[in-house]
Design a protein around this motif. Structure first.
Motif, PDB file in Angstrom:
ATOM      1  N   ASP A 258     -44.601 -89.406  90.931  1.00  0.00           N
ATOM      2  CA  ASP A 258     -44.788 -88.888  89.558  1.00  0.00           C
ATOM      3  C   ASP A 258     -45.808 -87.745  89.578  1.00  0.00           C
ATOM      4  O   ASP A 258     -46.727 -87.701  88.763  1.00  0.00           O
ATOM      5  N   HIS A 260     -46.571 -84.868  88.573  1.00  0.00           N
ATOM      6  CA  HIS A 260     -46.570 -83.767  87.604  1.00  0.00           C
ATOM      7  C   HIS A 260     -48.009 -83.274  87.396  1.00  0.00           C
ATOM      8  O   HIS A 260     -48.958 -83.836  87.974  1.00  0.00           O
ATOM      9  N   SER A 263     -50.880 -85.582  86.691  1.00  0.00           N
ATOM     10  CA  SER A 263     -51.359 -86.472  87.762  1.00  0.00           C
ATOM     11  C   SER A 263     -52.288 -85.732  88.720  1.00  0.00           C
ATOM     12  O   SER A 263     -52.504 -86.174  89.845  1.00  0.00           O
ATOM     13  N   ASP A 275     -52.868 -91.419  90.034  1.00  0.00           N
ATOM     14  CA  ASP A 275     -51.730 -92.065  89.358  1.00  0.00           C
ATOM     15  C   ASP A 275     -50.439 -92.275  90.154  1.00  0.00           C
ATOM     16  O   ASP A 275     -49.347 -92.096  89.581  1.00  0.00           O
ATOM     17  N   GLU A 277     -48.498 -94.697  90.653  1.00  0.00           N
ATOM     18  CA  GLU A 277     -47.911 -96.024  90.418  1.00  0.00           C
ATOM     19  C   GLU A 277     -46.390 -96.048  90.617  1.00  0.00           C
ATOM     20  O   GLU A 277     -45.789 -97.117  90.731  1.00  0.00           O
TER      21      GLU A 277
HETATM   22 MG    MG Z   1     -48.975 -91.347  85.305  1.00  0.00          MG
END
Ligand code: MG
Ligand code: SR1
Length: 447
Positions: A258, A260, A263, A275, A277
């Motif tokens: 993720d 982006h 993050s 981040d 996850e």
């Molecule tokens: Mg996130």
């Protein structure tokens, strides 16, 4: 959940779950709040030492503005910490959409692995509490979320080098180029249960923007026809499903999942990735594409932020250069690692240990990077489209208050996202992609 107790790993799900079949979220799990965080932190010796003073001296603020979790900043007389806790549902939507707390376990594991390979590019980990699905980590200050800096038109001279390095180090070192097959398969097993988070991506990125889905939204009525055109666009749907196939099947490396611009935290001099996850063993281009696609979303949005036509031309040029530099830094470093540190079971170095072999391997590396650029563009384009036609949008564009102006930005971003996804193999190099951005994304309207 499959039985993982018969393998010989000493870390990973079997170890942490203790045979419970769950990785996080014990019977005492409770969502934390600003009142309960001090007692939670006070029980962790190393955290008390970081904060200094007593519980009564600490201040707590909940600052989470992401889609999923609670995030608290705790500050004491000597320093600060961040406590990130998973909620049992999607925060953006509410408790009608349950989501496993286990994602906190995968995030902590991914940060641990990434910290080994790119230690200066993540916040330092302090503590993981599986029962509360909570990670305690370094408070990054005065860092801000990169996306917010891009909306404000700020430049970050070290960003491209840092992110290119992060991508190369984390992707190479968790791939079969660097890891012996048994170790790589162990890593694959460790992250194999992050299925619900993968499912979010599978649906929200690759499928929902191309069909009627309850949670889809777009700027209406301005984009109604464009959204309908995507639902009828067979070439775009095939390209998106080709990328989904790759996402589902290509176990190339441990990916952030993720990556982006929300993050990434930055100052002028420092860059940290947060981040992960959504981490799992997936296609490397998904992370590279996330960075590229989100930088191009920021690029497209500049037309909605400038107060006079052309005001942000220099900033657009910096964004284009940054996309190019991220790719080049990544590509050069990845190939250097491949030449110098290949210890995995793929492309066994011994097979290419003569002049002809070395030339053949160099040629293969070059094709490998070309394929990876095409993958990255495919994923990057899909990620641009989902942020405009799907559930979860981005601040770069949402902060453009005038809906006509926002829709103009969105139409250009959709056209460009579609182009780099569908025609991903037609771009000779990253400069050709940046040239296409200059042609398609600039926009010259203000209101
Ligand atoms: Mg996130
Ligand atoms: C329902 S979660 C929506 C999005 O937020 C996360 O940041 C991921 O990008 C996910 O797709």
């Amino acid at each position: 959940m499959p039985d993982t107790t018969s393998d010989n790993r000493t870390t990973g799900p079997a170890a942490i779950a203790g045979g419970t079949g769950r990785f996080t979220g014990g019977p005492d799990y409770r969502p934390l709040n600003e009142q309960s965080v001090p007692a939670f932190v006070a029980a962790i010796e190393s955290c008390v030492a970081t904060l200094g003073g007593q519980q009564a001296d600490w201040t707590v603020r909940e600052v989470g503005d992401g889609n999923l979790n609670l995030v608290f900043i705790v500050e004491g007389p000597s320093g600060g910490l961040v406590v990130k806790q998973a909620l049992p549902y999607v925060r953006l939507v509410g408790d009608s959409w349950p989501l496993p707390l286990d994602r906190s376990y995968f995030e902590y594991q991914a940060m641990s692995v990434q910290s080994r390979h790119a230690p200066s590019l993540l916040p330092r980990l302090h503590h993981f509490d599986p029962g509360q699905a909570a990670i305690v980590m370094e408070l990054l200050s005065p860092h801000i979320i990169l996306r917010k800096g891009l909306v404000a038109g700020k430049t970050y001279p070290r960003l491209a080098s840092a992110i290119g390095t992060f991508l190369a180090e984390t992707l190479f070192n968790t791939s079969d180029l660097a890891m012996p097959a048994a170790a790589k398969k162990g890593l694959l097993a460790d992250f194999a249960h992050n299925t619900e988070l993968c499912k979010i991506t599978e649906d929200l990125v690759f499928t929902d923007p191309y069909r009627f889905a309850d949670l889809n939204r777009w700027t209406t009525p301005q984009l109604d026809e464009t959204a309908a055109a995507f639902r009828a666009d067979s070439a775009a749907k095939i390209a998106a499903q080709e990328m989904k196939w790759k996402f589902l099947t290509a176990g190339e490396a441990l990916i952030h999942g993720d990556l982006h611009t929300g993050s990434i935290m930055v100052t002028e001099d420092d860059t940290r990735v947060i981040d992960p996850e959504f981490a799992f063993i997936g296609p490397m281009g998904f992370d590279i594409g996330a960075v590229i696609g989100n930088l191009f979303l920021a690029y497209a949005a500049q037309a909605g932020h400038e107060t006079r036509v052309g005001e942000r031309d220099a900033y657009r040029a910096w964004l284009r250069q940054t996309v190019g530099a991220v790719w080049r830094e990544f590509s050069n470093r990845f190939q250097a690692l491949w030449s110098e540190k290949a210890a995995g079971d793929a492309y066994v170095a011994e097979l290419f240990d003569d002049a002809g072999g070395r030339a053949a391997l160099r040629a293969r590396q070059s094709r490998f990077m070309a394929d990876l650029l095409a993958d990255s563009l495919g994923f990057g384009g899909a990620k641009m489209i989902r942020r405009i036609l799907g559930l979860a949008h981005v601040e770069d564009i949402e902060s453009i208050g005038n809906p006509d102006r926002r829709a103009a930005v969105e139409k250009r971003a959709l056209a460009f996202g579609r182009l780099i996804m569908v025609e991903r193999r037609a771009f000779g190099d990253i400069d050709a992609v940046c040239d296409a951005a200059a042609d398609l994304l600039d926009g010259k309207e203000t209101s």
